[in-house]
Scaffold this motif. Structure first.
Motif, PDB file in Angstrom:
ATOM      1  N   GLY A   1       3.232   3.871 -13.663  1.00  0.00           N
ATOM      2  CA  GLY A   1       2.891   4.966 -14.560  1.00  0.00           C
ATOM      3  C   GLY A   1       1.894   5.992 -13.995  1.00  0.00           C
ATOM      4  N   LEU A   2       1.479   5.734 -12.892  1.00  0.00           N
ATOM      5  CA  LEU A   2       0.407   6.669 -12.224  1.00  0.00           C
ATOM      6  C   LEU A   2       0.945   7.256 -11.045  1.00  0.00           C
ATOM      7  CD1 LEU A   2      -2.990   4.370 -12.340  1.00  0.00           C
ATOM      8  CD2 LEU A   2      -2.468   6.236 -13.813  1.00  0.00           C
ATOM      9  N   ILE A   3       1.855   6.524 -10.213  1.00  0.00           N
ATOM     10  CA  ILE A   3       1.929   7.207  -8.900  1.00  0.00           C
ATOM     11  C   ILE A   3       3.445   7.138  -8.802  1.00  0.00           C
ATOM     12  CG2 ILE A   3      -0.072   6.666  -7.643  1.00  0.00           C
ATOM     13  CD1 ILE A   3       1.232   4.187  -6.567  1.00  0.00           C
ATOM     14  N   PRO A   4       4.044   7.920  -7.965  1.00  0.00           N
ATOM     15  CA  PRO A   4       5.546   8.137  -7.552  1.00  0.00           C
ATOM     16  C   PRO A   4       5.966   6.833  -7.253  1.00  0.00           C
ATOM     17  CG  PRO A   4       4.559  10.092  -6.837  1.00  0.00           C
ATOM     18  CD  PRO A   4       3.536   9.017  -7.279  1.00  0.00           C
ATOM     19  N   GLU A   5       5.695   6.147  -6.366  1.00  0.00           N
ATOM     20  CA  GLU A   5       6.160   4.886  -5.642  1.00  0.00           C
ATOM     21  C   GLU A   5       5.235   3.633  -5.837  1.00  0.00           C
ATOM     22  OE1 GLU A   5       7.117   5.601  -1.779  1.00  0.00           O
ATOM     23  OE2 GLU A   5       7.746   7.544  -2.158  1.00  0.00           O
ATOM     24  N   PRO A   6       5.418   3.170  -7.190  1.00  0.00           N
ATOM     25  CA  PRO A   6       4.545   1.791  -7.261  1.00  0.00           C
ATOM     26  C   PRO A   6       4.833   0.927  -6.396  1.00  0.00           C
ATOM     27  CG  PRO A   6       5.439   2.791  -9.368  1.00  0.00           C
ATOM     28  CD  PRO A   6       6.189   3.595  -8.270  1.00  0.00           C
ATOM     29  N   THR A   7       3.997  -0.137  -6.011  1.00  0.00           N
ATOM     30  CA  THR A   7       4.294  -1.236  -5.051  1.00  0.00           C
ATOM     31  C   THR A   7       3.666  -2.533  -5.961  1.00  0.00           C
ATOM     32  OG1 THR A   7       3.799  -1.923  -3.096  1.00  0.00           O
ATOM     33  CG2 THR A   7       1.988  -1.037  -3.911  1.00  0.00           C
ATOM     34  N   LEU A   8       3.625  -3.443  -5.038  1.00  0.00           N
ATOM     35  CA  LEU A   8       3.314  -4.848  -5.532  1.00  0.00           C
ATOM     36  C   LEU A   8       2.048  -5.252  -4.695  1.00  0.00           C
ATOM     37  CD1 LEU A   8       6.640  -6.566  -5.392  1.00  0.00           C
ATOM     38  CD2 LEU A   8       5.732  -5.650  -7.571  1.00  0.00           C
ATOM     39  N   ALA A   9       1.626  -6.327  -5.372  1.00  0.00           N
ATOM     40  CA  ALA A   9       0.349  -6.872  -4.951  1.00  0.00           C
ATOM     41  C   ALA A   9       0.442  -8.139  -5.227  1.00  0.00           C
ATOM     42  CB  ALA A   9      -0.923  -6.225  -5.309  1.00  0.00           C
ATOM     43  N   VAL A  10      -0.145  -9.108  -4.699  1.00  0.00           N
ATOM     44  CA  VAL A  10      -0.287 -10.457  -4.531  1.00  0.00           C
ATOM     45  C   VAL A  10      -1.699 -10.984  -4.975  1.00  0.00           C
ATOM     46  CG1 VAL A  10      -0.209 -11.314  -2.233  1.00  0.00           C
ATOM     47  CG2 VAL A  10       0.405 -12.823  -4.062  1.00  0.00           C
ATOM     48  N   ARG A  11      -2.082 -11.822  -5.993  1.00  0.00           N
ATOM     49  CA  ARG A  11      -3.370 -12.270  -6.403  1.00  0.00           C
ATOM     50  C   ARG A  11      -3.191 -13.629  -6.340  1.00  0.00           C
ATOM     51  NH1 ARG A  11      -6.649 -14.361 -10.071  1.00  0.00           N
ATOM     52  NH2 ARG A  11      -8.787 -13.438 -10.192  1.00  0.00           N
ATOM     53  N   ILE A  12      -4.183 -14.426  -5.264  1.00  0.00           N
ATOM     54  CA  ILE A  12      -4.252 -15.614  -5.281  1.00  0.00           C
ATOM     55  C   ILE A  12      -5.808 -16.260  -5.378  1.00  0.00           C
ATOM     56  CG2 ILE A  12      -3.916 -17.512  -3.620  1.00  0.00           C
ATOM     57  CD1 ILE A  12      -1.747 -16.122  -2.312  1.00  0.00           C
ATOM     58  N   ALA A  13      -6.036 -17.186  -6.466  1.00  0.00           N
ATOM     59  CA  ALA A  13      -7.484 -17.533  -6.499  1.00  0.00           C
ATOM     60  C   ALA A  13      -7.229 -19.161  -6.191  1.00  0.00           C
ATOM     61  CB  ALA A  13      -7.632 -17.257  -8.069  1.00  0.00           C
ATOM     62  N   TRP A  14      -8.378 -19.709  -6.512  1.00  0.00           N
ATOM     63  CA  TRP A  14      -8.733 -21.000  -6.069  1.00  0.00           C
ATOM     64  C   TRP A  14      -8.286 -22.065  -7.340  1.00  0.00           C
ATOM     65  CZ3 TRP A  14      -9.618 -22.262  -1.241  1.00  0.00           C
ATOM     66  CH2 TRP A  14     -10.151 -21.355  -0.429  1.00  0.00           C
ATOM     67  N   ALA A  15      -7.437 -23.045  -7.266  1.00  0.00           N
ATOM     68  CA  ALA A  15      -6.969 -23.702  -8.323  1.00  0.00           C
ATOM     69  C   ALA A  15      -8.260 -24.313  -9.046  1.00  0.00           C
ATOM     70  CB  ALA A  15      -5.945 -24.977  -7.745  1.00  0.00           C
ATOM     71  N   ASP A  16      -9.065 -25.075  -8.206  1.00  0.00           N
ATOM     72  CA  ASP A  16     -10.531 -25.470  -8.779  1.00  0.00           C
ATOM     73  C   ASP A  16     -11.766 -24.914  -7.956  1.00  0.00           C
ATOM     74  OD1 ASP A  16     -12.510 -27.035  -9.392  1.00  0.00           O
ATOM     75  OD2 ASP A  16     -11.699 -28.956  -8.882  1.00  0.00           O
ATOM     76  N   PRO A  17     -12.061 -23.823  -8.407  1.00  0.00           N
ATOM     77  CA  PRO A  17     -13.338 -23.229  -7.724  1.00  0.00           C
ATOM     78  C   PRO A  17     -14.223 -24.050  -7.226  1.00  0.00           C
ATOM     79  CG  PRO A  17     -12.885 -22.052  -9.921  1.00  0.00           C
ATOM     80  CD  PRO A  17     -12.120 -23.565  -9.913  1.00  0.00           C
TER      81      PRO A  17
END
Length: 249
Positions: free
Chosen positions: A204-220
């Protein structure tokens, strides 16, 4: 071999209207100056290809700027393999509340990055020359980001040791990210990562949206700098060698 382009850079297109949806009005001048630098110095110094100039806004600057929507306010952010500053410099321009550390091993690139930081007065940016592991065990960040650096399996081994216990890896990726996640399962388990999230960027912001991956720690509380097993092959061999040495001693 000369790594500096001798081609005359093509003309940079004007900033599209969609840039106003990604960059606030008081930051537009800065992103335009950076775009002009990439389209001229960036090409002649071999940091980007001349064919990228006509699509610099849509394919590069806007996608990188849109990544800012996934970053918490006032975060510390490391951009590994920063190259010519994509996405690190773009994020620093789009979000002055962020504290950026640009990590890049090649001198000609870090020289360029520092020049842009100084010329644009980006006081929220620090440039570090080296590979990601130069900061392993020394610093942790709320977000570790990257773009087009490596497949996820390798990216995890470089990035996760820099991720704070309550932080996350947040990297721009393409349509192959689902396959990359499956291939990286042994490394994800070894580090103790939570299930990766694949998130759309720029819809909804840019002509060619893309993807990102987000990876956190299971147990901080159990976030590790070095995993017990970093991949399906290499570290196990190293562990075996260590055991053999131990038996001989």
């Amino acid at each position: 071999m000369n790594d500096v382009s001798r081609e005359t850079p093509p003309a940079l297109p004007e900033a599209p209207a969609s840039a106003r949806g990604v960059f606030s009005s008081d930051r537009l001048t800065l992103i335009q100056r950076y775009a002009e630098s990439l389209a001229t110095d960036g090409v002649t110094r071999g940091l980007i290809g001349p064919r990228e100039v006509p699509r610099l806004w849509e394919r590069h600057l806007l996608n990188c700027g849109a990544l800012a929507e996934l970053l918490p306010q006032e975060s510390s952010v490391a951009d590994i393999g920063s190259g010519a500053g994509l996405p690190g410099l773009v994020l620093a321009i789009a979000r002055p509340d962020l504290r950026l550390t640009l990590i890049e091993p090649l001198l000609r690139r870090t020289t360029y990055l520092q020049e842009v930081v100084d010329e644009l007065g980006l006081t929220n940016v620090v440039v570090v020359r080296g590979k990601a592991d130069v900061l392993h065990g020394k610093e942790r960040f709320d977000v570790v980001t990257s773009r087009a650096v490596a497949p996820l399996e390798r990216l995890l081994t470089w990035s996760m040791p820099l991720v704070a216990p309550t932080g996350a890896l947040v990297a721009l990726k393409g349509s192959a990210i689902v396959d990359e996640i499956e291939e990286a399962r042994p490394v994800l388990r070894a580090f103790g990562c939570a299930e990766p999230e694949v998130l759309p960027v720029g819809e909804g912001l840019i002509p060619e949206p893309t993807l990102a991956v987000r990876i956190a720690w299971a147990d901080p509380a159990r976030a590790r700098v070095v995993p017990r097993v970093a991949s399906a092959s290499g570290p196990r061999k190293a562990n075996g060698a260590a055991k053999r040495r131990s038996r001989r001693s």
